[in-house]
Design a protein around this motif. Structure first.
Motif, mmCIF file in Angstrom:
data_model
loop_
_atom_site.group_PDB
_atom_site.id
_atom_site.type_symbol
_atom_site.label_atom_id
_atom_site.label_comp_id
_atom_site.label_asym_id
_atom_site.label_seq_id
_atom_site.Cartn_x
_atom_site.Cartn_y
_atom_site.Cartn_z
ATOM 1 N N SER A 6 0.837 -1.185 0.000
ATOM 2 C CA SER A 6 0.000 0.000 0.000
ATOM 3 C C SER A 6 0.880 1.246 0.000
ATOM 4 N N GLN A 7 0.255 2.378 -0.247
ATOM 5 C CA GLN A 7 1.005 3.630 -0.300
ATOM 6 C C GLN A 7 1.612 3.947 1.067
ATOM 7 N N SER A 8 2.895 4.363 1.045
ATOM 8 C CA SER A 8 3.644 4.722 2.263
ATOM 9 C C SER A 8 3.873 3.519 3.179
ATOM 10 N N SER A 9 3.937 2.324 2.563
ATOM 11 C CA SER A 9 4.222 1.139 3.381
ATOM 12 C C SER A 9 5.720 0.864 3.497
ATOM 13 N N GLY A 66 1.955 2.175 -5.378
ATOM 14 C CA GLY A 66 1.330 1.782 -4.129
ATOM 15 C C GLY A 66 -0.185 1.784 -4.216
ATOM 16 N N ILE A 67 -0.782 0.836 -3.510
ATOM 17 C CA ILE A 67 -2.241 0.713 -3.519
ATOM 18 C C ILE A 67 -2.841 1.831 -2.673
ATOM 19 N N PRO A 117 -6.868 10.946 -10.310
ATOM 20 C CA PRO A 117 -8.133 10.491 -10.923
ATOM 21 C C PRO A 117 -9.051 9.874 -9.882
ATOM 22 N N SER A 118 -10.363 9.965 -10.137
ATOM 23 C CA SER A 118 -11.333 9.427 -9.186
ATOM 24 C C SER A 118 -11.279 7.907 -9.100
ATOM 25 N N ASP A 119 -10.802 7.246 -10.156
ATOM 26 C CA ASP A 119 -10.718 5.790 -10.148
ATOM 27 C C ASP A 119 -9.291 5.315 -9.918
ATOM 28 N N ILE A 120 -8.514 6.063 -9.128
ATOM 29 C CA ILE A 120 -7.110 5.731 -8.919
ATOM 30 C C ILE A 120 -6.966 4.361 -8.251
ATOM 31 N N GLU A 121 -7.897 4.004 -7.359
ATOM 32 C CA GLU A 121 -7.812 2.694 -6.708
ATOM 33 C C GLU A 121 -7.992 1.569 -7.715
ATOM 34 N N MET A 122 -8.947 1.724 -8.592
ATOM 35 C CA MET A 122 -9.183 0.689 -9.586
ATOM 36 C C MET A 122 -7.999 0.573 -10.541
ATOM 37 N N GLN A 123 -7.394 1.698 -10.900
ATOM 38 C CA GLN A 123 -6.244 1.670 -11.795
ATOM 39 C C GLN A 123 -5.059 0.945 -11.159
ATOM 40 N N THR A 124 -4.773 1.271 -9.903
ATOM 41 C CA THR A 124 -3.618 0.638 -9.250
ATOM 42 C C THR A 124 -3.856 -0.853 -9.035
ATOM 43 N N ARG A 125 -5.059 -1.225 -8.634
ATOM 44 C CA ARG A 125 -5.346 -2.640 -8.427
ATOM 45 C C ARG A 125 -5.255 -3.424 -9.735
ATOM 46 N N SER A 126 -5.773 -2.855 -10.795
ATOM 47 C CA SER A 126 -5.692 -3.536 -12.091
ATOM 48 C C SER A 126 -4.255 -3.740 -12.531
ATOM 49 N N LEU A 127 -3.421 -2.718 -12.320
ATOM 50 C CA LEU A 127 -2.010 -2.839 -12.687
ATOM 51 C C LEU A 127 -1.304 -3.884 -11.827
ATOM 52 N N VAL A 128 -1.597 -3.901 -10.531
ATOM 53 C CA VAL A 128 -0.963 -4.874 -9.648
ATOM 54 C C VAL A 128 -1.365 -6.294 -10.027
ATOM 55 N N TYR A 129 -2.650 -6.497 -10.287
ATOM 56 C CA TYR A 129 -3.127 -7.834 -10.671
ATOM 57 C C TYR A 129 -2.477 -8.302 -11.975
ATOM 58 N N GLU A 130 -2.223 -7.377 -12.885
ATOM 59 C CA GLU A 130 -1.622 -7.759 -14.156
ATOM 60 C C GLU A 130 -0.254 -8.407 -13.962
ATOM 61 N N TYR A 131 0.508 -7.947 -12.971
ATOM 62 C CA TYR A 131 1.861 -8.473 -12.752
ATOM 63 C C TYR A 131 1.864 -9.689 -11.828
ATOM 64 N N ILE A 132 1.101 -9.638 -10.737
ATOM 65 C CA ILE A 132 1.205 -10.722 -9.762
ATOM 66 C C ILE A 132 0.402 -11.953 -10.179
ATOM 67 N N SER A 133 -0.501 -11.829 -11.160
ATOM 68 C CA SER A 133 -1.266 -12.998 -11.594
ATOM 69 C C SER A 133 -0.461 -13.920 -12.487
ATOM 70 N N VAL A 149 -3.912 -8.022 9.892
ATOM 71 C CA VAL A 149 -5.194 -8.417 9.283
ATOM 72 C C VAL A 149 -5.711 -7.350 8.337
ATOM 73 N N ASN A 150 -5.177 -6.164 8.383
ATOM 74 C CA ASN A 150 -5.577 -5.079 7.491
ATOM 75 C C ASN A 150 -4.603 -4.867 6.343
ATOM 76 N N SER A 151 -3.691 -5.811 6.131
ATOM 77 C CA SER A 151 -2.676 -5.677 5.084
ATOM 78 C C SER A 151 -3.305 -5.856 3.705
ATOM 79 N N GLU A 152 -3.254 -4.819 2.872
ATOM 80 C CA GLU A 152 -3.778 -4.883 1.514
ATOM 81 C C GLU A 152 -2.918 -5.769 0.635
ATOM 82 N N SER A 153 -1.606 -5.741 0.823
ATOM 83 C CA SER A 153 -0.713 -6.531 -0.014
ATOM 84 C C SER A 153 -0.923 -8.027 0.196
#
Length: 791
Positions: free
Chosen positions: A33-36, A152-153, A162-178, A195-199
């Protein structure tokens, strides 16, 4: 083993030169996540401060970081480095893929170049893009690694994000880790509940068993007093097969004060060595431990997947070679003779493919839809046949039209017979109705031949768009030349059918057949009406007599007559039907209906219409007139009979041809109550039905029905002939002519010396695609050679 990671780095460099991403190369993907603390972990692994810093999202493009371990002497070789303030005390050398001839030794310049390259594609609105930045750092202080730093997520857009910055970052992350060949490094800060770890959450979605996920706990030194991450590092809270590693990052104060990373690494080592809790698990702590673990995992990952990568590259080489061959050989500036022979060969193949498509012998045929000759068959036998069947020959003819045609064809005289000229006047316009479906069939066949021409032409011919377009022009001209005569012939065919009406055709029903059919229908209708009337009369009479029987029953009950009267009061419907059939049968044997026997036949003047001489029935017997008319039309159309005098019945005929009365059962006679026979009732009802129409109306109805029957019969004959001849005409005048003359016409129009060079110019887009395939083939071959050297 030491050559595995450099081998993958070489493969990445080779593939990135052409933007190839079909090969899933082993690599380590850093997610958090951002600033992790992602950037701090990477800088600790490199031992240099080279990544951009700032508030909000800073990493907006994936950074593919290749760390190459080189000796001190080797690190000094290569292109002349760009001078910088740290060039003398640092041996690390950085090089970007988009700047292959420029080497950086000043890490601040590397940071600025990353920022410039990010803004060049991503702009200044804090948006992200998927195109990666390739950076290679060679140093004696690093282990061989290939890392991918992702944005960072984040959850909430701030500033001008952008208003959809979360969706953009998640899509990019999924593209690499999948990708199965990637090792996931999940960054989680220690001062946030695990338990709150996004990564870890995202990593678990693509790697549920945890076989390729490494957990990294950052900011351990910032945890509250009395808390620690021991349970997390030992896998008691969240187990991972590859385990967790704890690290200590530089603080924001250290970053702002430009504290050297080497001092931060010494501080980290002292922290874990002297800490009361973490000194017992030093094997799970420290940047050096993380670097060794990632190096071992990456080499093991490469060793496991390299044979599969080699197999896939080999398959891609074969596939690319086939694709390159499909584009044809690269045309070179040859002499006129070679180009002319190539043109002649392509024209011959084109004409052959056209004929093969029609005959159904083409090497490549569609399995999803009808095409070629099969489509022509469908046009002839389904579309054209349905169009002919939909034409009703008498739908647009009213009874008034038919009567008017009959009267117009007789001139000023009254008609004794149904005039034949009226039949011809009416049937010719109906035959004309067959021309639109026939012309539509010609047009559909023409359009299908055009489609066949567009589908012809092998890949070699399609390399030359001008040649293919010119060939289609020639085919279009040839088809237009032939479709005109074909349409004219079909038009003439319909005109020929209208020119002579052959009433002697063996399939034509003719006058006698039409009369017989008409009489059968009238007889059937008369029987049905008489049967219904008798049944209704019987029910009414039975009800009336029943009331009388009920009254008489009281008077005769003492004499035992009640049972006899009640038994005779029930009507038998089946016997009534049989009686009717018997009456009509006996009447037909003698040639007249039963009620006609009651008509006086002493004078023949009663059988003629006053003032016209046309044979009609007596004014007192309309049904008798219908029978006489039937005899008259049989005589007119040549049926066997006794002639006009046969209608004059002698006085002895009623005696010799008298129809005996069928005895009615006692119970039916009891029902009637008046002693009338069932034969007389049937004759009276038939007379009453026939009296509803005037004699003239009966004659008109018979004439119009007769004409309709004749028109339908002759129209059916012409329709069968047209349905058979039109497809034959199209095949002979259009299809076969085009197939026979196509090659000669193409050679005549295209095989000309001034046109050869112009027609054999390749499509620029196709040339670009072929060059791209050639470059890809070269990349695959180089990659295959690199893997062979490593193995």
């Amino acid at each position: 083993m030491d050559k595995l990671i450099p081998t993958v780095n070489k493969l990445q460099e080779v593939f990135n030169t052409v933007g190839q991403d079909h090969i899933d190369l082993p690599q380590i993907v850093v997610v958090g996540s951002q600033s992790s603390g992602k950037s701090s972990v990477l800088e600790n692994l490199v031992g240099r401060d080279f990544l951009p810093r700032g508030s909000g999202i800073v990493t907006r493009r994936p950074l593919v970081l290749q760390l190459v371990n080189v000796p001190h002497t080797a690190s000094e070789e290569g292109p002349e480095p760009e001078a910088g303030p740290d060039s003398e005390k640092h041996a690390a050398r950085a090089q970007f893929l988009h700047l292959p001839n420029k080497v950086f030794t000043d890490m601040s310049e590397v940071r600025r170049e990353i920022e410039r390259e990010t803004e060049r594609l991503a702009g200044g609105n804090k948006g992200i893009v998927r195109a990666p930045i390739q950076l290679r750092i060679s140093s004696p202080d690093v282990l061989n690694l290939t890392l991918v730093d992702l944005p960072g997520i984040t959850k909430i857009p701030v500033g001008d994000q952008p208003s959809d910055i979360e969706m953009q970052t998640r899509s990019l992350v999924y593209e690499y880790i999948s990708k199965p060949n990637s090792v996931i490094v999940a960054i989680s800060p220690a001062n946030v509940d695990i338990v709150n770890s996004e990564s870890l959450k995202i990593a678990r979605e693509v790697d549920p068993k945890g076989t390729r996920t490494v957990g990294v706990i950052t900011k351990i030194d910032l945890m509250d007093r009395g808390t620690n991450s021991l349970d997390i590092l030992t896998g008691r809270v969240y187990p991972l097969r590859l385990g967790f590693v704890g690290v200590v990052n530089r603080s924001q104060e250290d970053t702002l004060s430009n504290k050297p990373i080497s001092e931060s690494l010494v501080y980290e080592s002292d922290f874990f060595r002297n800490h009361a809790v973490y000194r017992t698990v030093q094997q799970h702590c420290g940047t050096a431990t993380l670097a060794r673990l990632l190096n071992q995992l990456l080499m093991q990952h490469i060793r496991d997947h390299l044979p599969g990568i080699k197999t896939k590259i080999n398959a891609l080489i074969s596939q690319t070679e086939q694709e390159l061959a499909s584009y044809g050989r690269m045309s070179k500036d040859g002499n006129l003779a070679s180009n002319s022979s190539r043109l002649l060969k392509m024209v011959t193949i084109f004409a052959s493919e056209f004929s093969s498509s029609i005959e159904g012998t083409a090497s490549e045929m569609s399995t999803s839809e009808l095409c070629g000759g099969a489509r022509l068959y469908y046009i002839f036998n389904d579309i054209f046949a349905s169009g002919l069947d939909s034409v009703n020959p008498t739908a647009n003819l009213t009874s008034s039209d038919i009567r008017t045609a009959i009267r117009n064809s007789t001139g000023p005289r009254a008609s004794l017979f149904v005039p034949e000229i009226a039949f011809q006047l009416l049937v010719k316009p109906q035959i004309k109705l067959l021309e639109p479906p026939a012309q539509r069939c010609v047009q559909l066949a023409y359009e299908e031949l055009m489609k066949i021409g567009l589908s012809c032409g092998n890949n070699e011919m399609r390399r030359y768009p001008r040649l293919h377009a010119r060939a289609m022009e020639v085919i279009s001209d040839l088809l237009r030349e032939r479709v005109g005569p074909t349409a004219s012939y079909v038009e003439s065919m319909i005109a020929i059918e209208r020119a002579y009406i052959n009433t002697n055709h063996p399939d034509f029903i003719g006058g006698p057949g039409a009369i017989n059919d008409l009489q059968r229908r009238l007889e059937r209708r008369r029987k049905d009406s008489a049967r219904q009337r008798i049944r209704e009369t019987s029910r009414v009479s039975a009800a009336a007599r029943q009331r009388s029987v009920d009254a008489d029953t009281v008077m005769v009950s003492s004499h035992g007559a009640t049972e006899e009267i009640s038994g005779n009061a029930v009507a038998d419907t089946n016997e009534i039907d049989e009686t009717i059939e018997s009456v009509h049968t006996k009447a037909k044997v003698n040639g007249i209906d039963e009620h006609q026997r009651k008509v006086s036949v002493s004078s023949s003047a009663h059988l003629r219409r006053p003032g016209s001489g046309s044979p009609i029935g007596s004014s007192t017997s309309p049904n008798g007139s219908a029978a006489v008319q039937g005899k008259f039309f049989n005589s007119f159309f040549g049926a066997g009979g006794r002639g006009r005098d046969a209608m004059h019945v002698s006085a002895e005929e009623p005696r010799s041809g008298h129809v005996s009365v069928i005895p009615v059962p006692n119970r039916l006679s009891n029902i009637s109550g008046e002693g009338t026979s069932l034969d007389d009732d049937a004759a009276a009802l038939s007379t009453q039905l026939s009296a509803d129409l005037t004699v003239a109306e009966q004659r008109d109805e018979m004439e119009t029905t007769l004409i309709r029957s004749l028109i339908s019969s002759y129209f059916s004959i012409v329709r069968k002939s047209v349905q058979d001849l039109v497809p034959k005409a199209i095949m002979h005048l259009l299809v076969n002519e085009v197939c026979e003359n196509m090659q000669n016409r193409l050679v005549e129009e295209l095989y000309k010396e001034p046109l050869v060079a112009e027609l054999l110019q390749e499509d620029p887009a196709l040339v670009a695609e072929r060059d791209q395939r050639a470059a890809m083939l070269d990349v695959y071959k180089k990659s295959f050679a690199i893997i062979n050297e490593a193995m």
